[in-house]
Design an enzyme around this catalytic site. Structure first.
Site, PDB file in Angstrom:
ATOM      1  N   LYS B   9     -86.828  13.159 -17.371  1.00  0.00           N
ATOM      2  CA  LYS B   9     -86.684  13.242 -18.649  1.00  0.00           C
ATOM      3  C   LYS B   9     -85.381  14.442 -18.769  1.00  0.00           C
ATOM      4  O   LYS B   9     -85.740  15.475 -17.987  1.00  0.00           O
ATOM      5  CB  LYS B   9     -87.755  13.811 -19.604  1.00  0.00           C
ATOM      6  CG  LYS B   9     -87.339  13.827 -21.137  1.00  0.00           C
ATOM      7  CD  LYS B   9     -88.551  13.999 -21.886  1.00  0.00           C
ATOM      8  CE  LYS B   9     -88.330  14.467 -23.262  1.00  0.00           C
ATOM      9  NZ  LYS B   9     -87.860  15.685 -23.348  1.00  0.00           N
ATOM     10  N   LYS B  14     -85.306  19.216 -13.764  1.00  0.00           N
ATOM     11  CA  LYS B  14     -84.956  18.501 -12.520  1.00  0.00           C
ATOM     12  C   LYS B  14     -84.112  19.489 -11.493  1.00  0.00           C
ATOM     13  O   LYS B  14     -83.861  19.535 -10.395  1.00  0.00           O
ATOM     14  CB  LYS B  14     -84.215  17.391 -12.812  1.00  0.00           C
ATOM     15  CG  LYS B  14     -84.892  16.290 -13.195  1.00  0.00           C
ATOM     16  CD  LYS B  14     -84.394  14.833 -13.639  1.00  0.00           C
ATOM     17  CE  LYS B  14     -83.131  15.162 -14.468  1.00  0.00           C
ATOM     18  NZ  LYS B  14     -83.769  15.614 -15.996  1.00  0.00           N
ATOM     19  N   LYS B  40     -72.925  16.764 -16.805  1.00  0.00           N
ATOM     20  CA  LYS B  40     -72.832  18.207 -17.302  1.00  0.00           C
ATOM     21  C   LYS B  40     -72.768  19.248 -16.124  1.00  0.00           C
ATOM     22  O   LYS B  40     -72.537  20.351 -16.293  1.00  0.00           O
ATOM     23  CB  LYS B  40     -74.374  18.490 -17.807  1.00  0.00           C
ATOM     24  CG  LYS B  40     -74.434  17.921 -19.305  1.00  0.00           C
ATOM     25  CD  LYS B  40     -75.616  18.448 -20.029  1.00  0.00           C
ATOM     26  CE  LYS B  40     -77.171  18.612 -19.146  1.00  0.00           C
ATOM     27  NZ  LYS B  40     -77.453  16.870 -19.011  1.00  0.00           N
ATOM     28  N   ASP B 125     -82.049  10.219 -17.929  1.00  0.00           N
ATOM     29  CA  ASP B 125     -82.477   8.631 -18.067  1.00  0.00           C
ATOM     30  C   ASP B 125     -81.729   7.937 -17.222  1.00  0.00           C
ATOM     31  O   ASP B 125     -80.474   8.095 -16.946  1.00  0.00           O
ATOM     32  CB  ASP B 125     -82.695   8.122 -19.344  1.00  0.00           C
ATOM     33  CG  ASP B 125     -83.804   8.559 -20.145  1.00  0.00           C
ATOM     34  OD1 ASP B 125     -85.067   8.601 -19.576  1.00  0.00           O
ATOM     35  OD2 ASP B 125     -83.704   9.200 -21.299  1.00  0.00           O
TER      36      ASP B 125
END
Lengths: 362, 270
Positions: B9, B14, B40, B125
Site C-alpha cells: 500500500k 516500501k 514520484k 497498487d
C-alpha cells in the site's frame, strides 16, 4: 470458393468509429480533419478515401492530418502534440478544423475538447470517435453529423430539401445522389444541402433552411431527430428501394411538402415500365436471390435493427423486381444466383438489372 | 542474480524498507541495484544523500531514446548501490504504466539489469498492466509484500497477491511470492496478525520490523538508517531482513483471501 459472395455479413455497422466520422468530415472541401492518435489510424482511412476518389475520377487527396503519436506522447500525454498540430493546420487556408479522437488518446485521458477550445483563429470542432467505448462506424458518422448540426444557426427557409448522411464510402454515392435529385425535380423540388457530400464549410449554414430532410438510411434516425428538434424540419427515414418503393417515395415527399404528386408518380410509372421492357430478355430464367441479412448480436443495437430493416427492404424490392420480370425464384438456392444490393430509385434498379443480366448471360 | 520486488500500500514504507535493504545488502559485499518504479521518483533518495536523481523517463523525454545512455540513468549511491528512477509523466496526464514498460525495455537494451541483487520498489497498487511489468517477463522473480497490521494495508497486500497469482499461473512466468515483511505501525498483536495473514495466503512472514523514531530521524538527515546509525537496533533489523532475504528459498503461488475472510481475520486479532 466463398460461400458468402456478398459482403453483407461483414456488417459495416461494426467497424471503426473514426472511419465513420472521417467519411463525413473529409467531404467538407475547405476544411482539415486532424486525427489525434498514432499515424496508422489516419493512414488506412486516407488510403480508403483516396481509392474512392480515384474511382470517382477525382484526383483529390483527402485532407487528413495525424498528430502521429508515438510511445513518448502516450506516456507523457498527447495534448501538446494535438495543440501544435491544430496550429499547423490553422496556418493553412482552411475554414474549419475537425479534431477526431482515437482509442488510445481516450485510454490515456487526453482532454481533447479542452485543447480544441483554445483560440486558433478558425473554428476547431472536436468529434468524439474512440471506437473502444462501444461505438460503431454508424455512430462515428452520426456523431460527426450531430457535431456539425451543433454549429449551424437557424436561417431563412429556401424551400429546398436536405439529403442527410449520404454514404460517401459506397461506390454509387454520386449516382444515388443524382437519382434523388431527379426524383425531387419531378415535384419541382431541389436539393438545399448535401449534409454531407462534397460540400463546403459555409454551405453547412444552410442546414436549417430546408422544408424536409431525407435520410440515406434508417440508421440515421438519431440525426434526423436532432435536426427535427433543432430546426423543426420533418424527415423521411430512407432513400427509396426498388420500383414501388420509388413511387411511394415520391408520394411521401409530395405529401410532406403539400404538393400534388400524382402527375410525377404517373410519369415515373411509365418510365419504370419502359425500363422493365428493356430487360425482357431476362424473363423465365430460374434464379435465386441472395437474401442474407447482416449479422447482429443476440440483442441487436438500434442501428443494427435499422440496418436489418434496410436490408429487408432491399430484398423485398428485389423480389418485386423478379416478379415483374417473370423470373421464377427458387427458394432452395437452385437457379442463377443474383446479387441483391441497394437499388436506389429507378436508376439504381436499372443498374441492378444490368448486374442481373451479366449474371444470367454469363 | 536475485531479482526482488517490494509491493504494498502507498505510504506503508516500501521505499524506506527498500533503501535500507539495499544499503544492508551492500554491506554484505553484494553488488546491488535499486530501481524505483514510481512517477514520484523518491525511492532512491536516501541512498543518494537526499538527491532526486534524473529519471529515465525525463531523460527520454528531453533527448529521445537515442540520446540516452546507460551512464545517464544509473547513479552510484551509498556504498556502491546503483540507483535508477523510472519516473513518469506529470501527475494527471499520459500513461505512467506505459512509462514503466518503456523504462524496462530501455534498461534491458542497455544491459543495465545486472549484479548480484536487483531491488524493484514499485508504486503502491498494481493499478494497471504497466505496474505489473516488474513481475512479468522474468524481471522480479521474488515478490515481497510490505504491510502493517492495518486492515487497509492488508487489503492492498491481498490485492497484490491476486496479481501475483494471476501472473504466476502463466507458463513461462518466474514470478512467485517470496514472503511478507511487516513494517509495524505499533498496534497490539500486529506481528501475530501479519504472521497469520502470511500463512493464509500461502506464504510466510520473513521479518517483523518494529516502529522506531530513528527511521524518521535518518530521513530528516537524508540517509538510510544503515548509513545514519549503523550501530542502532533498527539497523540490525534491516541487516537481519537482508540476511533472511538472501537465504530465503520458499517461493510460492499465493492464495489471496476473500474480503470477508480478510475482515474476520483482522477482527480476530483486534
Amino acid at each position: 470458393m466463398s460461400l458468402n459472395p456478398l459482403p453483407v455479413n461483414s456488417s459495416r455497422l461494426g467497424g471503426c468509429t473514426l472511419t465513420g466520422a472521417i467519411s463525413v468530415t473529409s467531404h467538407i472541401r475547405d476544411t482539415v480533419t486532424v486525427v489525434h492518435g498514432p499515424k496508422g489510424c489516419s493512414h488506412h482511412n486516407a488510403s480508403l478515401l483516396h481509392a474512392i476518389c480515384l474511382d470517382d475520377d477525382r484526383m483529390v487527396m483527402p485532407s487528413l492530418i495525424s498528430t502521429a503519436l508515438g510511445e513518448s506522447e502516450i506516456i507523457f500525454g498527447g495534448e501538446e502534440a494535438l495543440r501544435s498540430t491544430i496550429r499547423h493546420a490553422a496556418g493553412r487556408d482552411v475554414s474549419a478544423i475537425f479534431v477526431l479522437s482515437t482509442c488510445i488518446v481516450d485510454t490515456i485521458g487526453d482532454d481533447t475538447c479542452w485543447i480544441c477550445a483554445e483560440e486558433y483563429g478558425v473554428p476547431v470542432i472536436p468529434i468524439p470517435t474512440a471506437g473502444f467505448l462501444g461505438g460503431s462506424f454508424q455512430d462515428g458518422m452520426n456523431n460527426a453529423l450531430i457535431a456539425l448540426a451543433g454549429i449551424a444557426e437557424p436561417c431563412p427557409a429556401t424551400g429546398g430539401i436536405n439529403l442527410i448522411g449520404e454514404m460517401n464510402l459506397e461506390y454509387e454515392v454520386r449516382e444515388n445522389s443524382a437519382e434523388i435529385s431527379r426524383l425531387l425535380s419531378l415535384l419541382g423540388l431541389n436539393v438545399n444541402l448535401h449534409f454531407v457530400h462534397d460540400t463546403t464549410f459555409s454551405q453547412l449554414s444552410l442546414l436549417g433552411a430546408a422544408r424536409l430532410n431525407i435520410l440515406r438510411s434508417p440508421s440515421l434516425v438519431p440525426v434526423g431527430e436532432v435536426l427535427k428538434e433543432q430546426f423543426g424540419t420533418p424527415y423521411i427515414p430512407s432513400f427509396p428501394h426498388g420500383l414501388s418503393g420509388t413511387l411511394s417515395f415520391i408520394r411521401t415527399v409530395a405529401g410532406a411538402c403539400g404538393i400534388d404528386g400524382q402527375e410525377a408518380v404517373s410519369g415515373e410509372c411509365v418510365r419504370q415500365e419502359e425500363m422493365i421492357a428493356g430487360f425482357s430478355d431476362l424473363s423465365n430464367k430460374p434464379v435465386s436471390l441472395d437474401h442474407t441479412l447482416p449479422c447482429v448480436k443476440e440483442i441487436p443495437a438500434t442501428e443494427e435493427l435499422a440496418a436489418v430493416l434496410d436490408r429487408v427492404e432491399e430484398i423485398q424490392a428485389a423480389g418485386e423486381l423478379a416478379a415483374r420480370l417473370r423470373l421464377p425464384v427458387s427458394s432452395d438456392g437452385n437457379g442463377i444466383s443474383l446479387p441483391v444490393g441497394s437499388a436506389i430509385g429507378t436508376a439504381g434498379t436499372r443498374r441492378m438489372l444490368h448486374r442481373w443480366r451479366r449474371a444470367i448471360h454469363a | 542474480m536475485k531479482q526482488i520486488a517490494l509491493y504494498g500500500k502507498g505510504g506503508i514504507g516500501k521505499s524506506t524498507t527498500s533503501a535500507n535493504l539495499s544499503a544492508a545488502l551492500s554491506g554484505r559485499g553484494i553488488s546491488v541495484m535499486q530501481i524505483g518504479c514510481d512517477p514520484k521518483r523518491d525511492s532512491t533518495r536516501m541512498l543518494m544523500q537526499g538527491r532526486f536523481i534524473p529519471t529515465v523517463m525525463d531523460l527520454v523525454r528531453e533527448r529521445g531514446n537515442e540520446g540516452v545512455s546507460l551512464s545517464d540513468v544509473v547513479f552510484t549511491g551509498y556504498n556502491g548501490v546503483r540507483c535508477v528512477e523510472a519516473g513518469g509523466p506529470e501527475p494527471g496526464v499520459g500513461c505512467a504504466g506505459r512509462g514503466i514498460i518503456a523504462t524496462f525495455q530501455l534498461l534491458e537494451k542497455f544491459g543495465a539489469l545486472e549484479g548480484d541483487v536487483i531491488v524493484y520498489d514499485v508504486l503502491g497498487d498494481v493499478v494497471c498492466g504497466g505496474f505489473a511489468m516488474p513481475m512479468r517477463e522474468g524481471y522480479a522473480q521474488e515478490i515481497y509484500l510490505v504491510t502493517s497490521g492495518e486492515l487497509m494495508s492488508l487489503y492492498a497486500a491481498n490485492n497484490i497477491c491476486k496479481a501475483v497469482q494471476r501472473l504466476s499461473s502463466r507458463v513461462k512466468s518466474k514470478c512467485r511470492l517470496a514472503g511478507v515483511i511487516c513494517n509495524a505501525k505499533g498496534q497490539p498483536r500486529e506481528e501475530e496478525l501479519v504472521t497469520e495473514f502470511a500463512r493464509r495466503v500461502n506464504s510466510a512472514m520473513v521479518k517483523y520490523i518494529p516502529r522506531d523514531h530513528i527511521v524518521q530521524e535518518a530521513e530528516v538527515n537524508r540517509q538510510t538508517v544503515i548509513e545514519y546509525r549503523p550501530d542502532s537496533v533498527q539497523a540490525d533489523h534491516y541487516r537481519s531482513l537482508a540476511e533472511r532475504i538472501m537465504e530465503n528459498t520458499r517461493l510460492t503461488i499465493p492464495t489471496p483471501l476473500e474480503i470477508d475472510e480478510l475482515e474476520s481475520l483482522a477482527r480476530e486479532f483486534f
